[in-house]
Each structure stands twice: as C-alpha cells, then as structure tokens.
Design a protein around this motif. Sequence first.
Motif, PDB file in Angstrom:
ATOM      1  N   LYS A 146       4.867 -17.499 142.907  1.00  0.00           N
ATOM      2  CA  LYS A 146       6.252 -17.521 142.445  1.00  0.00           C
ATOM      3  C   LYS A 146       6.510 -16.488 141.347  1.00  0.00           C
ATOM      4  O   LYS A 146       7.662 -16.158 141.073  1.00  0.00           O
ATOM      5  CB  LYS A 146       6.609 -18.921 141.948  1.00  0.00           C
ATOM      6  N   VAL A 147       5.436 -16.004 140.740  1.00  0.00           N
ATOM      7  CA  VAL A 147       5.598 -14.939 139.742  1.00  0.00           C
ATOM      8  C   VAL A 147       6.074 -13.662 140.429  1.00  0.00           C
ATOM      9  O   VAL A 147       6.929 -12.940 139.916  1.00  0.00           O
ATOM     10  CB  VAL A 147       4.266 -14.680 138.986  1.00  0.00           C
ATOM     11  N   GLY A 148       5.511 -13.377 141.602  1.00  0.00           N
ATOM     12  CA  GLY A 148       6.004 -12.244 142.386  1.00  0.00           C
ATOM     13  C   GLY A 148       5.295 -10.928 142.139  1.00  0.00           C
ATOM     14  O   GLY A 148       5.679  -9.909 142.701  1.00  0.00           O
ATOM     15  N   PHE A 149       4.272 -10.915 141.308  1.00  0.00           N
ATOM     16  CA  PHE A 149       3.499  -9.692 141.085  1.00  0.00           C
ATOM     17  C   PHE A 149       2.123 -10.074 140.572  1.00  0.00           C
ATOM     18  O   PHE A 149       1.860 -11.247 140.267  1.00  0.00           O
ATOM     19  CB  PHE A 149       4.219  -8.747 140.104  1.00  0.00           C
ATOM     20  N   THR A 150       1.231  -9.080 140.458  1.00  0.00           N
ATOM     21  CA  THR A 150      -0.153  -9.348 140.087  1.00  0.00           C
ATOM     22  C   THR A 150      -0.438  -8.919 138.651  1.00  0.00           C
ATOM     23  O   THR A 150       0.393  -8.300 137.987  1.00  0.00           O
ATOM     24  CB  THR A 150      -1.111  -8.577 141.022  1.00  0.00           C
ATOM     25  N   GLU A 151      -1.646  -9.230 138.200  1.00  0.00           N
ATOM     26  CA  GLU A 151      -2.051  -8.831 136.843  1.00  0.00           C
ATOM     27  C   GLU A 151      -2.103  -7.316 136.706  1.00  0.00           C
ATOM     28  O   GLU A 151      -1.836  -6.758 135.643  1.00  0.00           O
ATOM     29  CB  GLU A 151      -3.427  -9.428 136.508  1.00  0.00           C
ATOM     30  N   VAL A 152      -2.448  -6.604 137.807  1.00  0.00           N
ATOM     31  CA  VAL A 152      -2.463  -5.143 137.773  1.00  0.00           C
ATOM     32  C   VAL A 152      -1.067  -4.593 137.484  1.00  0.00           C
ATOM     33  O   VAL A 152      -0.892  -3.663 136.686  1.00  0.00           O
ATOM     34  CB  VAL A 152      -2.995  -4.570 139.111  1.00  0.00           C
ATOM     35  N   ASP A 153      -0.044  -5.197 138.119  1.00  0.00           N
ATOM     36  CA  ASP A 153       1.329  -4.775 137.864  1.00  0.00           C
ATOM     37  C   ASP A 153       1.709  -5.019 136.405  1.00  0.00           C
ATOM     38  O   ASP A 153       2.358  -4.179 135.774  1.00  0.00           O
ATOM     39  CB  ASP A 153       2.298  -5.530 138.780  1.00  0.00           C
ATOM     40  N   CYS A 154       1.303  -6.183 135.892  1.00  0.00           N
ATOM     41  CA  CYS A 154       1.593  -6.518 134.493  1.00  0.00           C
ATOM     42  C   CYS A 154       0.915  -5.523 133.558  1.00  0.00           C
ATOM     43  O   CYS A 154       1.523  -5.021 132.609  1.00  0.00           O
ATOM     44  CB  CYS A 154       1.113  -7.940 134.194  1.00  0.00           C
ATOM     45  N   ARG A 155      -0.328  -5.202 133.857  1.00  0.00           N
ATOM     46  CA  ARG A 155      -1.086  -4.261 133.023  1.00  0.00           C
ATOM     47  C   ARG A 155      -0.424  -2.875 133.040  1.00  0.00           C
ATOM     48  O   ARG A 155      -0.281  -2.218 132.007  1.00  0.00           O
ATOM     49  CB  ARG A 155      -2.522  -4.179 133.529  1.00  0.00           C
ATOM     50  N   ASN A 156      -0.013  -2.428 134.234  1.00  0.00           N
ATOM     51  CA  ASN A 156       0.628  -1.117 134.348  1.00  0.00           C
ATOM     52  C   ASN A 156       1.979  -1.075 133.643  1.00  0.00           C
ATOM     53  O   ASN A 156       2.335  -0.077 133.007  1.00  0.00           O
ATOM     54  CB  ASN A 156       0.798  -0.744 135.824  1.00  0.00           C
ATOM     55  N   TYR A 157       2.726  -2.173 133.768  1.00  0.00           N
ATOM     56  CA  TYR A 157       4.021  -2.241 133.083  1.00  0.00           C
ATOM     57  C   TYR A 157       3.828  -2.163 131.561  1.00  0.00           C
ATOM     58  O   TYR A 157       4.557  -1.450 130.867  1.00  0.00           O
ATOM     59  CB  TYR A 157       4.733  -3.547 133.459  1.00  0.00           C
ATOM     60  N   MET A 158       2.829  -2.873 131.060  1.00  0.00           N
ATOM     61  CA  MET A 158       2.553  -2.849 129.616  1.00  0.00           C
ATOM     62  C   MET A 158       2.106  -1.452 129.171  1.00  0.00           C
ATOM     63  O   MET A 158       2.494  -0.967 128.106  1.00  0.00           O
ATOM     64  CB  MET A 158       1.483  -3.885 129.272  1.00  0.00           C
ATOM     65  N   ARG A 159       1.305  -0.806 130.018  1.00  0.00           N
ATOM     66  CA  ARG A 159       0.861   0.554 129.687  1.00  0.00           C
ATOM     67  C   ARG A 159       2.047   1.510 129.615  1.00  0.00           C
ATOM     68  O   ARG A 159       2.150   2.341 128.714  1.00  0.00           O
ATOM     69  CB  ARG A 159      -0.147   1.037 130.733  1.00  0.00           C
ATOM     70  N   ASN A 160       2.957   1.392 130.578  1.00  0.00           N
ATOM     71  CA  ASN A 160       4.139   2.243 130.560  1.00  0.00           C
ATOM     72  C   ASN A 160       5.013   1.967 129.351  1.00  0.00           C
ATOM     73  O   ASN A 160       5.627   2.877 128.784  1.00  0.00           O
ATOM     74  CB  ASN A 160       4.948   2.034 131.849  1.00  0.00           C
ATOM     75  N   ASN A 161       5.085   0.686 128.968  1.00  0.00           N
ATOM     76  CA  ASN A 161       5.822   0.326 127.750  1.00  0.00           C
ATOM     77  C   ASN A 161       5.249   1.042 126.538  1.00  0.00           C
ATOM     78  O   ASN A 161       5.971   1.601 125.707  1.00  0.00           O
ATOM     79  CB  ASN A 161       5.733  -1.188 127.519  1.00  0.00           C
ATOM     80  N   ARG A 162       3.914   0.996 126.440  1.00  0.00           N
ATOM     81  CA  ARG A 162       3.250   1.644 125.294  1.00  0.00           C
ATOM     82  C   ARG A 162       3.495   3.146 125.310  1.00  0.00           C
ATOM     83  O   ARG A 162       3.722   3.764 124.272  1.00  0.00           O
ATOM     84  CB  ARG A 162       1.742   1.360 125.333  1.00  0.00           C
TER      85      ARG A 162
END
Length: 791
Positions: free
Chosen positions: A222-238
């Motif tokens: 139900k989250v709709g994405f994986t930990e890799v996506d979360c990690r990449n999103y956080m990296r792009n944020n940084r």
Amino acid sequence: MDNEVIEFDIGLGGGGGGSGREGDDDIVDIEHTVDDEEMVDSPALTSGGSGGGGGEIYLPEGDLLDLEPYEGMEFESEEAAKAFYNSYARRVGFSTRVSSSRRSRRDGAIIQRQFVCAKEGFRNLNEKRTKDREIKRPRTITRVGCKASLSVKMQDSGKWIVSGFVREHNHELVPPDQVHCLRSHRQISGPAKTLIDTLQAAGMGPRRIMSALIKEYGGISKVGFTEVDCRNYMRNNRQRSLEGDIQLLLDYLRQMHADNPNFFYAVQGDEDQSTGNVFWADPKARMNYNYFGDTVTFDTTYRSNRYRLPFAPFTGVNHHGQPVLFGCAFLINESEASFVWLFKTWLMAMSGRPPVSITTDHDAVIRSAIMQVFPETRHRFCKWHIFKKCQEKLSHVFLKHPSFEADFHKCVNLTESIEEFESCWLSLVDRYDLRDHEWLQTIYSARRQWVPVYLRDTFFAEMSITQRSDSMNSYFDGYVNASTNLSQFFKLYEKALESRNEKEVKADYDTMNTSPVLKTPSPMEKQASELYTRKLFMRFQEELVGTLTFMASKAEDDGEIITYQVSKYGEDHKVYYVKFNVLEMKATCSCQMFEFSGLLCRHVLAVFRVTNVLTLPSHYILKRWTRNAKSSVILEEHRSDVYTNYLESHTVRYNTLRHEAFKYVDEGAKSAEMYDVALGALQEAVNRVACATKNEGKTAMMNGRIRGSSSNNACQVNNTCVDREGSSGQHMSEDDMDKKIRELTNELECANRKCEVYRANLLSVLKDIEDHKLQLSIKVQNIKISMKDGL
C-alpha cells in the motif's frame, strides 16, 4: 462501446518505464534497461506530458475496474492511453514502457505510439556503449521477448485510437502484493514525500523511514514504492539542498581567507559554478601538520547514511594523543579523479610533504587515488570500519554462532605473526563454513592493508594494537550528527575547533604543572617523566612497570648482536625475541611496538633492565611525543643533567666491558693451558684496576694539562701526584668552612634562578622565531600557489 471516447482527469502517476525519448526519424525505438535497484524516482504524468512527480497513480473506478483494452478504443490524448494501459498492467501484474513512436513527416509531431510489457524484446549485449566502457555492475537481464503490447495512433480529430492490442505474455505475472515493486508502478505520492521530508530533517535514515511508512499505510504494497525509491528520493533531496548550501560554504571560506591570507581553500573546477569539491585548511591546521604530519587519517564517516553530510576531514594525533585537524573537504563528486584532485590539493597546502602513513575507509576508489598521489605512503584501511561492516555482512553468522565475534577478534588482533594469522584465518573460515563467502574473501585479499601483523613495521601513532585509539575517533564527533545540514555546520565546526584547542591547552598545562607519581626507583622512569607529555609518560610507565613480570634470557650471541628470549613468568609458550646491539645501544622486538607507536615495549625494556641500561637512549625518544614537540629547536633540557650523562656513559662502558669479558671467558675455558694463561692475565688485570682505583682522585700535571694516569704507570706516579683536597697547606676552621659553603650555596642558587629566567626567555624568543619562520614559510607557499594558478 465501439469508438467510445474514454476521458480521464490526468494527474496520473506511473510511467516510470520511459516517457518518450524522441528522435528525428519516422520511427524511433525507445528502450529502457535501468535496473530496478538503481532506479531514480519515476516521473509522474500530467496532461502536458512527463511532469513533476507529485501526482497519484490512476486507478479506474466503477464499470472501468475490469475494463480490458480493445481495438477501436478511443482516448482524449496519448497520455490518457498510456495511463490507462499502465493501470491495466497494474491490475494484471506487469510493468510497462514506451517502445516506439512515429512522427509526422510534415510537422514532426508524434502520431503513433506503442506501449509494451517491460519484458518485451531482448537486451542487445553487443551495443557500442558496452564495448567502449567497462561495466562495473552489470544489470540483471529482465527482457524475455514478451509480445504483449498496446498500439495507439492519432486520428484527424486529434483523439487517439487503439490500433493494436496483444494480451498474451510469455512469462508469469506478478501477484497483487508485489505489484509495487514493478518499475512503472513505483511512485512516491505527495503525502508520502511530505512525511519523508519531515523524517529526513529529523535525521532518520531510509530504512527507518520505510518502516514508518509501512506502519502508516498498513503494508508495503500500500506504500506503493520500495526502500530503493525512498533512498533515491532522499539523495535527490540532499543534492538539491546542497546546491544552495555550497554557496554558503564558499562565502564563508572567502571571508576566512580575506581575514587571514594563510587560510587556504580550493574548489575543483569553476568556483562560480559551485558544483565541485571544496577543500580548506586554516593556518593552525597547516602548522599542526608540520609537527604531527607523520600519520594521517582521512575520515569519510560522514559520507555514510549515519550522517548524510558529504564532509571528510584530514586528522592526525598530537603529542598528547589527541585528534588534531589537518584540513577539511566537502565532497559532492566522489569519482576517482575528484579524490586525486583532493589529495593533490591537500598535499600542496601541507607544503608538499607526504605523510609516512595514511588511514582511510575500505574504498577501492580512495585506494586508487592514494596510490597515484602518495605512492610512498603506507595506506591502511580502518580496521574498525571493517569490523562494523563485518557485523552487517555476517549478521546471520553472528546470530547463529555467538562465539564467532570473539574468534574473529582474536584472529585479527591477537595473532603475533603473519604465519599465526594465516593459520588462524583458515581455521576460522573452516570452523564456521565461510571459505566461499564473497565479502570475507574480499577483505582477506586486502589483509595487508588492515590486519595489524602486516602493518606493525610502520608508524601509525597508536598506543595499542588491540584497542581503538582516540585518533581514530572522528575529530567532529559530538558536534556533527545525523540531522546536521551545511547551514548549521559552520557554527559546529568552529565550536569543535575551539573545544579541541582548549583540550590541548589543558593537556599542556597539566604536563608542565603537575608531576606524575613515579612507581619505580628507575632513573629511566624519572627521565621519561621529564621528557614525555603526561599522557604519553603514563603509557610508557605502564610498559616499564610491566617489565617486572617478564624474564629475559640470552638465546644467541653472534659477537655483535645478542638475541634475548623474553616471556612472562609462567608463560614460556608465548615468547618475544629482542635483538640487542650492545655497542650501538639499539634493540628491536618481534612485537614491533616501537615501530608502530613510537614507544618502547616492555620486552625491550626488560632486556634493558638485565643489561643495565639505566636510561633511554636518545634515538628511542621521538620528539613528537615530548613536551617540546612543537619546537624545532633541540633544547633537551633534562638530558643535560650531569647525573643522566654519567648514567648513560656508565651503561655504555659497563656493557662494552661485559661483552668483551664474556668473549675472554669463552676462549679461556677451552683447555687447561688456556685456563691457566687466562687466569694469570685476569689476576694481573685485577691488580692494575685496583691500583688505578686507589689513585682515582689524583691527576698528574704536565705542561699545564691534566693527564690521566695510564694503566702502565698508575702505581709509579703516586709521589708526583697533587692532592686536590688542598696542597696549599692553608687550613680553615670548621666555622669558616661552613660559612664559605653557605655563601657559595647561596650564590649557586642565585645563579640557578638567573639561568632559569634566561632559559625561559630564550625558549620564548626561540618559539617566537619558529612561529614567525613557519608563518613566512606558509606565505611563501601561498605565493607559489598563486603564481602557479596565475600561469
């Protein structure tokens, strides 16, 4: 429903498989082979095309829930057709991508699209791009030639119609609870992004954030994405935040340089672009390197997820065993070329003198850069980083075998020789069935760069091989943490510098104003207490006291070098070998503690004890550990003491005579005739030494020079000797003598006080001269750098 036009309100997600890489030809194949594990955020679709990523995945409602594509189905736009096919793929269990498009020859507009299953076609392994470059991490082959597809084309009315549909797949479809892992269905929603941003700002890592999201949404599907996506999103944020913060850093460095021209900083590439790596070193850091730059740690801890700040300081160890700073780097681009630039720039700022040794994290890119810039420097991987990685890579072994950690530690830290380590390692991997473990094989192949037995012959300024020294703790621990961003960093950086400086001043004060408690009557201990800083003396004292439980026995004597076996009482199985050159007063131990730390081990000190070496030979006192470490003027105050000089010369004479006597005894005992000759000669020598001893207080005068009586005529010169106790015949009363002694004593004390004042003033002047000379040296170096940059 023939030719029915289906309209969608599009703020649609998905579409990560490709949004149309378009060319100028009529038909352009657009294939994406990005591995799921390396995927960046899938772009969301808007009515204008691929967009910003804030939209939701489209899910049909009502009668459209089970709708299947069919030829003749019409859509308002190409994007609507793509969104429908992607939502259909989500229900069925496969991922989609754009395969090809056709453009109008008249105006270049796209008039035909084909959407396919992500497993369509086959990977072209002979592509030019794979020939021209080495693939470091080959991606998993996912294409299996699936024919499932949806083709749409534009009509004259502007609407899009389905011109072809293939339903069948040649592979298994994904169950509903795994659909979120498929690339075209992985999408971070707006609310999820908001939550990630909040938790990231609080210092949480991707793993913990994903746990929070799973709990919030009620399951990973139900989250709709994986930990890799979360990690990449956080990296792009940084990355986005760094683009603004880097300008703040450059403004700060420019101001520091304007305030003090000796403040060094450099930016890789064009400074105006604010996208390259940055290095800086303040004047104190550059001066510290002159005193303590023999061993360096390049701390890359902050690049890890623990801190998520691309910051890496160069540090060392001062004379109190405290961390000391040699400069800092801010890393945006971490390629090999960037590290080569960084190390060359740092070396230039440090007057071009490379260190004896350098310690870094276990990183192949850093290793390659160091080999290029510091070919003569001994490179070590941080053992404690490897131990930490071991807990992660072998977590299943740690859980299954609680004894593994202790055995691993014993194998690495407590083996005394290379042979013992190799044997212990083989036994370890066999016992726990790890001989084929890939990561263990990797670190074993690099063992010469992190296992202590391979490194003990090089100076690393560590007081213990088994314990982690203060120098390996990050200089900024306690100041920079997981939630620190660059805008907060400047104040914390300056606080850390101030705190470290205060601790050094306090250690200097304690060393100069408090006398350590001596635990033995040894002149060597007193000598060390006056030379070493307080902390280093305590470490030396520990070794000296430790000699009391050790025995040293001669094992071999080749006439020049004597080999001693040194072992603890009751532990004859654990023997250390000390080779001692009597004439040169040099000793080496098999434990190699002096080579590794710069302090003599208890094994050598035990040999010194049995050979009557009463004080430390000067070549075993490293200046970097002494109170005078920061002065280039050699004023070894306490070594000029008459008593110390006497002890040293007495030790040399004693050892030389004993060494010669042992050879004489060995020869004289070979036969009865040799024994008689040797005994007679020895008796004659005893008489002559006794005669010389009787006349020790007398000297002969000849031509105004004092001549010591030779061994041949010592007994004949008694009548011509002058008694130094008073040959003038003048006698003084006891009261007069006491008064004279008191007067002379007072004069002597007064002279000593004046000498102390002069000496203190001289040391102060010399220190000022040294500081001024060093500042001039830095200025000259800056001028050279400026001229080089100008050219």
